[in-house]
Design a protein around this motif. Sequence first.
Motif, PDB file in Angstrom:
ATOM      1  N   ASP A 180       0.831  -1.198   0.000  1.00 48.55           N
ATOM      2  CA  ASP A 180       0.000   0.000   0.000  1.00 48.55           C
ATOM      3  C   ASP A 180       0.865   1.247   0.000  1.00 48.55           C
ATOM      4  O   ASP A 180       2.075   1.207   0.257  1.00 48.55           O
ATOM      5  CB  ASP A 180      -0.990  -0.001   1.177  1.00 48.55           C
ATOM      6  CG  ASP A 180      -0.313  -0.108   2.540  1.00 48.55           C
ATOM      7  OD1 ASP A 180       0.912  -0.383   2.589  1.00 48.55           O
ATOM      8  OD2 ASP A 180      -0.999   0.072   3.555  1.00 48.55           O
ATOM      9  N   LEU A 181       0.228   2.373  -0.319  1.00 47.51           N
ATOM     10  CA  LEU A 181       0.886   3.672  -0.426  1.00 47.51           C
ATOM     11  C   LEU A 181      -0.116   4.703   0.082  1.00 47.51           C
ATOM     12  O   LEU A 181      -1.313   4.610  -0.216  1.00 47.51           O
ATOM     13  CB  LEU A 181       1.255   3.951  -1.888  1.00 47.51           C
ATOM     14  CG  LEU A 181       1.997   5.239  -2.226  1.00 47.51           C
ATOM     15  CD1 LEU A 181       3.387   5.231  -1.617  1.00 47.51           C
ATOM     16  CD2 LEU A 181       2.091   5.397  -3.754  1.00 47.51           C
ATOM     17  N   HIS A 182       0.353   5.673   0.850  1.00 45.61           N
ATOM     18  CA  HIS A 182      -0.544   6.645   1.467  1.00 45.61           C
ATOM     19  C   HIS A 182      -0.382   8.024   0.831  1.00 45.61           C
ATOM     20  O   HIS A 182       0.721   8.430   0.448  1.00 45.61           O
ATOM     21  CB  HIS A 182      -0.267   6.760   2.962  1.00 45.61           C
ATOM     22  CG  HIS A 182      -0.586   5.520   3.718  1.00 45.61           C
ATOM     23  ND1 HIS A 182      -0.207   5.330   5.032  1.00 45.61           N
ATOM     24  CD2 HIS A 182      -1.257   4.392   3.361  1.00 45.61           C
ATOM     25  CE1 HIS A 182      -0.624   4.146   5.459  1.00 45.61           C
ATOM     26  NE2 HIS A 182      -1.252   3.563   4.456  1.00 45.61           N
ATOM     27  N   ASP A 374     -10.766   8.323   2.658  1.00 40.77           N
ATOM     28  CA  ASP A 374     -11.327   8.641   3.965  1.00 40.77           C
ATOM     29  C   ASP A 374     -11.039  10.110   4.255  1.00 40.77           C
ATOM     30  O   ASP A 374      -9.949  10.457   4.728  1.00 40.77           O
ATOM     31  CB  ASP A 374     -10.728   7.747   5.039  1.00 40.77           C
ATOM     32  CG  ASP A 374     -11.327   8.000   6.425  1.00 40.77           C
ATOM     33  OD1 ASP A 374     -12.332   8.735   6.515  1.00 40.77           O
ATOM     34  OD2 ASP A 374     -10.782   7.467   7.407  1.00 40.77           O
ATOM     35  N   GLY A 375     -11.984  10.975   3.911  1.00 40.94           N
ATOM     36  CA  GLY A 375     -11.755  12.404   4.067  1.00 40.94           C
ATOM     37  C   GLY A 375     -10.635  12.874   3.157  1.00 40.94           C
ATOM     38  O   GLY A 375     -10.703  12.718   1.939  1.00 40.94           O
ATOM     39  N   ALA A 376      -9.588  13.430   3.739  1.00 34.56           N
ATOM     40  CA  ALA A 376      -8.449  13.922   2.960  1.00 34.56           C
ATOM     41  C   ALA A 376      -7.394  12.847   2.719  1.00 34.56           C
ATOM     42  O   ALA A 376      -6.375  13.117   2.068  1.00 34.56           O
ATOM     43  CB  ALA A 376      -7.811  15.109   3.678  1.00 34.56           C
ATOM     44  N   ARG A 377      -7.627  11.664   3.224  1.00 30.05           N
ATOM     45  CA  ARG A 377      -6.632  10.593   3.128  1.00 30.05           C
ATOM     46  C   ARG A 377      -6.997   9.573   2.058  1.00 30.05           C
ATOM     47  O   ARG A 377      -8.175   9.242   1.872  1.00 30.05           O
ATOM     48  CB  ARG A 377      -6.477   9.884   4.478  1.00 30.05           C
ATOM     49  CG  ARG A 377      -5.989  10.796   5.577  1.00 30.05           C
ATOM     50  CD  ARG A 377      -5.820  10.065   6.902  1.00 30.05           C
ATOM     51  NE  ARG A 377      -5.292  10.959   7.920  1.00 30.05           N
ATOM     52  CZ  ARG A 377      -3.998  11.219   8.086  1.00 30.05           C
ATOM     53  NH1 ARG A 377      -3.102  10.618   7.317  1.00 30.05           N
ATOM     54  NH2 ARG A 377      -3.600  12.058   9.027  1.00 30.05           N
ATOM     55  N   ALA A 378      -5.969   9.074   1.369  1.00 28.98           N
ATOM     56  CA  ALA A 378      -6.140   8.016   0.376  1.00 28.98           C
ATOM     57  C   ALA A 378      -5.121   6.919   0.640  1.00 28.98           C
ATOM     58  O   ALA A 378      -3.949   7.205   0.901  1.00 28.98           O
ATOM     59  CB  ALA A 378      -5.967   8.559  -1.041  1.00 28.98           C
ATOM     60  N   ARG A 379      -5.574   5.672   0.590  1.00 28.78           N
ATOM     61  CA  ARG A 379      -4.693   4.524   0.727  1.00 28.78           C
ATOM     62  C   ARG A 379      -4.764   3.727  -0.566  1.00 28.78           C
ATOM     63  O   ARG A 379      -5.798   3.172  -0.905  1.00 28.78           O
ATOM     64  CB  ARG A 379      -5.114   3.662   1.917  1.00 28.78           C
ATOM     65  CG  ARG A 379      -4.188   2.487   2.198  1.00 28.78           C
ATOM     66  CD  ARG A 379      -4.735   1.621   3.316  1.00 28.78           C
ATOM     67  NE  ARG A 379      -3.852   0.498   3.604  1.00 28.78           N
ATOM     68  CZ  ARG A 379      -4.271  -0.670   4.095  1.00 28.78           C
ATOM     69  NH1 ARG A 379      -5.558  -0.877   4.350  1.00 28.78           N
ATOM     70  NH2 ARG A 379      -3.414  -1.645   4.323  1.00 28.78           N
ATOM     71  N   LEU A 380      -3.654   3.706  -1.319  1.00 27.82           N
ATOM     72  CA  LEU A 380      -3.580   3.043  -2.607  1.00 27.82           C
ATOM     73  C   LEU A 380      -3.031   1.634  -2.446  1.00 27.82           C
ATOM     74  O   LEU A 380      -2.266   1.356  -1.510  1.00 27.82           O
ATOM     75  CB  LEU A 380      -2.680   3.820  -3.570  1.00 27.82           C
ATOM     76  CG  LEU A 380      -3.189   5.140  -4.145  1.00 27.82           C
ATOM     77  CD1 LEU A 380      -3.358   6.209  -3.063  1.00 27.82           C
ATOM     78  CD2 LEU A 380      -2.242   5.648  -5.239  1.00 27.82           C
TER      79      LEU A 380
END
Length: 412
Positions: A180-182, A374-380
Amino acid sequence: MNFALGVPDRLVVRTVPVTEPVDLLARLPDPSALAWVRHGEGIVGWGEAARIVVPGGDQDRFAWADRRLRELFGSALVEDDVRVPGSGPVAFGSFGFDPKSSDSVLIVPKAVLGRRDGVTWCTTIGDGADPLSLIHPRTQPTGLTWSDGTLTASGWTHAVAAAVERVRAGHLGKVVLARDLHAVADQSIDTRVLLSRLADRFPGCYTFACAGLVGATPELLIKRTGDRIDSLVLAGTIARGTDPADDRARSAALFGSAKDREEHSYAAEMVRDALIPLCTTLSVPAEPELLTLSNVIHLASPVHGRLDGDRSVLDVLAALHPTPAVGGTPTDVALDLIRELEVMDRGRYAGPVGWIDGRGDGEWGIALRCAEIDGARARLFAGCGIVADSDPQAELAEAQTKFRAMQYALEG
């Protein structure tokens, strides 16, 4: 209202044809989007008439979900003037990758817009809100900062090397390892922007959104239309070249690669073996073909069949997930190794994502080339199939190539 499940006692559903041209993704009114679109056709939805949280554990979660939906849709008051797959009551769904996951969810939207084979329709549930209402302005993601996920690049290549050792020792034939990448933006990420960018860049993929999971998957796990089923098996990947000649050379290398052909055969054979007991006829090609996307080339096997009874699309999902294309083989051994080496919870990455209607028709893909928002966060997420001949550095490069779809969606 069943408050434990977020399910009303009875749905009131109305589907009518739409005569004016409709850009499905452009009509989404707010960032809480539901979508399944390919080449401009499919369905999009918003609002929640019902939400069913599917429990994890040892029970068959697909059968559990199918029973709950049959009860909900079976009691609904439905007026459907269109009667095509995707009209009438529809649930968008996304299941956790791991059978023990409690992340799985089905959402019945209050409004749906759909288009199939030149027919356009809208469905409303409950209060009859206008599905063609004006949308709220979209906001481009800005101020993105990036960071490693659970494992660094070096840590992940060590995990790949450990997996190769297990395969060579004969513990299993293949395992799929993901990383994963944040990313963090300076304000909440508008999923509609991501959907539009993905649909424009990857029109041949299935652009999807469900409960914050957004992506563009090339892999059709199962499509059910009446008794007909279709699937597209993808395993074996190479990055696109820099020009047509390079593309041809890379395609030839992929098609002739013993490593990639072995990886693909595991996935195709499992899908065949899973579907044979459910079908009266089944067609699986003897060897794969090439599927060329804007950033990668895949080995692909299209599969077609006829079901032998009244099985919904969720019944077929239960037989297919997880395929070796996202788990490995043998399945149980591969899942245990994934839990050991990935050191992360995949959530709904590589799980089934799609939709089902009141007739049991639907389309489900594998949640690849995706991110959890999730709001301003992305988990790729990105994953690679590991077999005996896998090279850790080459697998890292492949994973980085697969990240680029969602990086593009976020950065533009």
